[in-house]
Design a protein around this motif. Structure first.
Motif, PDB file in Angstrom:
ATOM      1  N   VAL B 259       0.842  -1.188   0.000  1.00 23.37           N
ATOM      2  CA  VAL B 259       0.000   0.000   0.000  1.00 23.37           C
ATOM      3  C   VAL B 259       0.880   1.242   0.000  1.00 23.37           C
ATOM      4  O   VAL B 259       0.617   2.210  -0.715  1.00 23.37           O
ATOM      5  CB  VAL B 259      -0.956  -0.009   1.214  1.00 23.37           C
ATOM      6  CG1 VAL B 259      -1.900   1.181   1.139  1.00 23.37           C
ATOM      7  CG2 VAL B 259      -1.756  -1.292   1.251  1.00 23.37           C
ATOM      8  N   LEU B 260       1.962   1.183   0.770  1.00 22.66           N
ATOM      9  CA  LEU B 260       2.887   2.324   0.810  1.00 22.66           C
ATOM     10  C   LEU B 260       3.473   2.599  -0.572  1.00 22.66           C
ATOM     11  O   LEU B 260       3.523   3.742  -1.020  1.00 22.66           O
ATOM     12  CB  LEU B 260       4.008   2.047   1.817  1.00 22.66           C
ATOM     13  CG  LEU B 260       5.171   3.049   1.811  1.00 22.66           C
ATOM     14  CD1 LEU B 260       4.694   4.420   2.231  1.00 22.66           C
ATOM     15  CD2 LEU B 260       6.293   2.586   2.711  1.00 22.66           C
ATOM     16  N   VAL B 263       0.909   4.230  -2.738  1.00 19.62           N
ATOM     17  CA  VAL B 263       0.596   5.585  -2.323  1.00 19.62           C
ATOM     18  C   VAL B 263       1.751   6.535  -2.651  1.00 19.62           C
ATOM     19  O   VAL B 263       1.545   7.680  -3.035  1.00 19.62           O
ATOM     20  CB  VAL B 263       0.254   5.596  -0.823  1.00 19.62           C
ATOM     21  CG1 VAL B 263       0.269   7.001  -0.276  1.00 19.62           C
ATOM     22  CG2 VAL B 263      -1.098   4.950  -0.605  1.00 19.62           C
ATOM     23  N   LEU B 303       5.022   6.564   6.139  1.00 18.98           N
ATOM     24  CA  LEU B 303       3.564   6.421   6.059  1.00 18.98           C
ATOM     25  C   LEU B 303       2.860   7.562   6.780  1.00 18.98           C
ATOM     26  O   LEU B 303       1.966   8.212   6.234  1.00 18.98           O
ATOM     27  CB  LEU B 303       3.139   5.090   6.688  1.00 18.98           C
ATOM     28  CG  LEU B 303       3.242   3.860   5.818  1.00 18.98           C
ATOM     29  CD1 LEU B 303       3.101   2.601   6.637  1.00 18.98           C
ATOM     30  CD2 LEU B 303       2.153   3.883   4.751  1.00 18.98           C
ATOM     31  N   VAL B 307       0.514  10.716   5.109  1.00 23.57           N
ATOM     32  CA  VAL B 307      -0.873  11.016   5.441  1.00 23.57           C
ATOM     33  C   VAL B 307      -1.005  12.440   5.944  1.00 23.57           C
ATOM     34  O   VAL B 307      -1.931  13.169   5.576  1.00 23.57           O
ATOM     35  CB  VAL B 307      -1.403  10.027   6.490  1.00 23.57           C
ATOM     36  CG1 VAL B 307      -2.810  10.394   6.892  1.00 23.57           C
ATOM     37  CG2 VAL B 307      -1.369   8.620   5.944  1.00 23.57           C
ATOM     38  N   ARG B 311      -1.941  12.941   0.626  1.00 22.38           N
ATOM     39  CA  ARG B 311      -1.472  12.140  -0.499  1.00 22.38           C
ATOM     40  C   ARG B 311      -1.530  12.912  -1.807  1.00 22.38           C
ATOM     41  O   ARG B 311      -0.659  12.800  -2.648  1.00 22.38           O
ATOM     42  CB  ARG B 311      -2.315  10.873  -0.621  1.00 22.38           C
ATOM     43  CG  ARG B 311      -1.998   9.841   0.429  1.00 22.38           C
ATOM     44  CD  ARG B 311      -2.755   8.578   0.158  1.00 22.38           C
ATOM     45  NE  ARG B 311      -4.160   8.701   0.501  1.00 22.38           N
ATOM     46  CZ  ARG B 311      -5.149   8.330  -0.281  1.00 22.38           C
ATOM     47  NH1 ARG B 311      -4.902   7.844  -1.465  1.00 22.38           N
ATOM     48  NH2 ARG B 311      -6.398   8.461   0.103  1.00 22.38           N
ATOM     49  N   GLU B 312      -2.567  13.738  -1.965  1.00 19.15           N
ATOM     50  CA  GLU B 312      -2.739  14.445  -3.239  1.00 19.15           C
ATOM     51  C   GLU B 312      -1.567  15.389  -3.455  1.00 19.15           C
ATOM     52  O   GLU B 312      -0.989  15.466  -4.528  1.00 19.15           O
ATOM     53  CB  GLU B 312      -4.039  15.254  -3.258  1.00 19.15           C
ATOM     54  CG  GLU B 312      -5.259  14.493  -2.800  1.00 19.15           C
ATOM     55  CD  GLU B 312      -5.315  14.327  -1.293  1.00 19.15           C
ATOM     56  OE1 GLU B 312      -4.731  15.175  -0.580  1.00 19.15           O
ATOM     57  OE2 GLU B 312      -5.906  13.340  -0.830  1.00 19.15           O
TER      58      GLU B 312
END
Lengths: 288, 339
Positions: B259-260, B263, B303, B307, B311-312
């Protein structure tokens, strides 16, 4: 005979899981925040207790409340600094964030305390077994059942009967309306979060003897806490409580009767229950 | 506005065109292979992680399913490939790769019905549970899987009977490039099809998607199965190029790292996983030399930071790629960089 012993051990284990997980039941179940780092707060309490008892020579019963306070304090600080910014974010963000915290806590504790498993020196009064109705009952487990039972009752009364309990329920159900009624919603959330972390820390201190305490604690038991909450549902504290008991007894019995299957039984039960009732056994559809 | 069906087809065709940035990306990849022959091992690893992340992107970035147990399929693919090579069931690596992918896809299909029930939280739990279950199974049937020792003594046959795996990892690298490229083309085709567009509709709002006549559950089952196929191939590639498979292919850390990776590179456009894999590997190299034992701490920090920054926002500045190239890559994915 063995059946009763398994039942007893299972109940003790389940009660312990409940104390460990009930803070998560509130944040995840009620506030809808996926906090996978809950076990890290439990581990913090466990290590605080271990250091006080083993290194500083505190009596065990004096160290327990300190473990609660320490975890609650850490929880409060984290809530104010980090968590509160993430209440409105997507579940993916919350997962990433809390998994990150878990990883950091694992490595940090490994760095500070070493990677070996440690135990807390119990007072003599808590060691050994007593004979009750012909079955051997561990004193320590009996104490866990008594303490955790009392805590559960107190918790249920707090949520259902006190002013704070009704404020919390209002804040959870509809934060905007609750704020309009003059409830300080952020404060209620912060207090609840800290209290949940404190309970986790208390549970962590109690659990060192039974579950073992090592830096991987938050990862190893993450799934158990999550099962308690998701299987139990979030409508009340009763759901997670029954789920904890089910899980505790199931796990102990599973390990006794089917030692080779390991945690297989528990995961299967969880998946089956979640397919059957996606919102948990005693669930309701999420308010938000 | 034309009729809806034509509109969809038109949109799909327009976004499906290859952009300059994409050519740059693939040429750069091949260039790396030619320029740094001493780095084959690490580059192969990046490709493998990239393929695995591409698989997660199909369900997370395009269909909005959060999975914490994607390692289940990776692991099944890894063990399938390992067992096939070990017992000589399917000797030829490319064929074995396909079979391993199909095995994973079967598991994906079977479990997809559990995943489409319920919302985010239930999905998290069920995917996590399935991965843990697979790990428990692999441990339980230790006479087949080798238990905690893993599969040992895997010897690979030459690819297509022509190319022998060498100790420098040259063949493994070009093999991985080829596999990734073929699967990438397929994924590209899928996400640019009306099917891909319908997935985006589901991701953005499942209720509205079903209201305009998209069979939400059937689409999710299909994409989940496809993603499992990809993850299985990534796992098989792992076993074939490293010649080992052990229990940690199922571990939670693997799913979380994945997931990292995704992302880091950005979700919802196909290059996200590949770029994320490069960044991930650079970070890992950097932090591992800093403190080899506590790599987990740094992953966690990354991580948490991602956050908190958002993320954007991260996706817009972290990539050291010229903006035009980046924009072209982003445009190649139909989501336009949303989420």
């Amino acid at each position: 005979m063995t059946f009763l012993t398994i039942l007893f051990d299972g109940v003790a284990y389940g009660m312990l899981l409940f104390v460990l997980a009930c803070g998560l039941a509130v944040t995840l179940g009620l506030m809808n925040f996926v906090n996978l780092a809950h076990g890290a707060f439990a581990m913090a309490g466990g290590y605080v207790c271990a250091v006080l008892v083993n290194t500083s020579g505190w009596p065990f019963f004096a160290a327990l409340p300190i473990a609660f306070l320490a975890s609650a304090l850490i929880g409060a600080v984290f809530e104010r600094l980090l968590y509160r910014h993430l209440y409105d974010r997507s579940h993916l963000d919350q997962v990433l964030f809390s998994v990150g915290l878990v990883f950091m806590s694992v490595a940090a504790v490994d760095f500070i305390m070493g990677s070996s498993r440690i135990f807390i020196k119990l007072p003599d009064a808590l060691q050994g077994q007593i004979d009750l109705f012909g079955i051997g009952i561990g004193r320590y487990r009996l104490m866990i059942i008594v303490i955790c039972g009392l805590l559960t009752v107190a918790l249920q009364l707090t949520l259902a009967k006190t002013r704070f309990g009704s404020r919390l329920r209002a804040a959870v159900d509809d934060p905007r309306v609750a704020a309009g009624l003059g409830i300080n919603v952020p404060q209620v959330f912060a207090l609840t979060f800290a209290f949940g972390c404190g309970l986790a820390g208390f549970g962590g201190a109690l659990s060192a003897e039974i579950l073992g305490l090592d830096p991987y604690f938050p990862l190893k038991f993450m799934i158990y806490f999550l099962i308690v909450v998701t299987v139990g549902g979030s409508s009340s504290i009763t759901g997670p409580f029954l789920a904890s008991l089910l899980l505790g007894i199931g796990d102990v019995a599973g390990k006794y009767y089917f030692p080779k299957l390991g945690p297989f039984v528990i995961y299967t039960i969880m998946i089956v229950i979640l397919i059957w009732r996606p919102n948990g056994l005693f669930g309701r559809t999420a308010a938000r | 506005m034309t009729a809806p069906a034509d509109n969809v087809g038109f949109h799909a065709r327009r976004t499906a065109r290859w952009h300059a940035g994409e050519f740059v990306f693939w040429i750069a990849l091949i260039g790396c292979g030619l320029l740094f022959p001493s780095r084959y091992l690490i580059m192969t690893e990046i490709l493998r992680i990239g393929l695995f992340a591409l698989s997660l992107d199909l369900i997370l970035g395009y269909a909005g399913i959060v999975s914490l147990g994607h390692a289940a399929f990776f692991g099944v693919g890894a063990y399938a490939a390992g067992l096939m090579a070990l017992h000589g069931i399917v000797g030829e690596p490319v064929l074995a790769l396909l079979v391993a992918g199909l095995v994973a896809a079967v598991l994906g299909f079977a479990t997809s019905f559990l995943v489409i029930r319920g919302v985010d939280l239930t999905r998290l739990m069920v995917t996590l549970g399935i991965a843990l279950l697979m790990e428990a199974l692999a441990e339980r049937f230790s006479d087949i899987t080798g238990g905690s020792d893993g599969l040992q003594g895997i010897v690979m046959q030459p690819i297509l009977g022509l190319f022998e795996f060498d100790i420098f990892g040259k063949v493994a690298f070009w093999y991985s490039v080829a596999v990734l490229f073929v699967l990438f083309l397929l994924a590209r085709r899928v996400v640019h099809s009306p099917f891909g567009l319908s997935l985006r509709a589901i991701r953005n709002n499942p209720l509205r998607a079903s209201a305009v006549g998209i069979p939400v559950n059937r689409r999710l089952v299909m994409v989940y199965t496809l993603a499992a196929f990809y993850a299985g191939i990534a796992g098989a590639l792992f076993t074939q190029t490293t010649q080992l498979a052990s229990l940690d292919v199922f571990s939670f850390e693997r799913s979380a790292d994945l997931v990292l990776v995704l992302v880091l590179g950005g979700t919802g456009y196909l290059y996200g996983g590949l770029i994320g894999a490069v960044i991930f590997k650079i970070l890992q190299e950097f932090f591992s030399t800093l403190t080899p034992q506590y790599w987990l701490f740094w992953i966690g920090l990354v991580l948490v930071t991602i956050v908190l920054i958002g993320r954007e926002r991260l996706q817009n500045w972290v990539l050291f790629v010229p903006r035009q190239v980046m924009r072209a890559l982003r445009r190649a994915g139909p989501s336009g960089g949303a989420t």
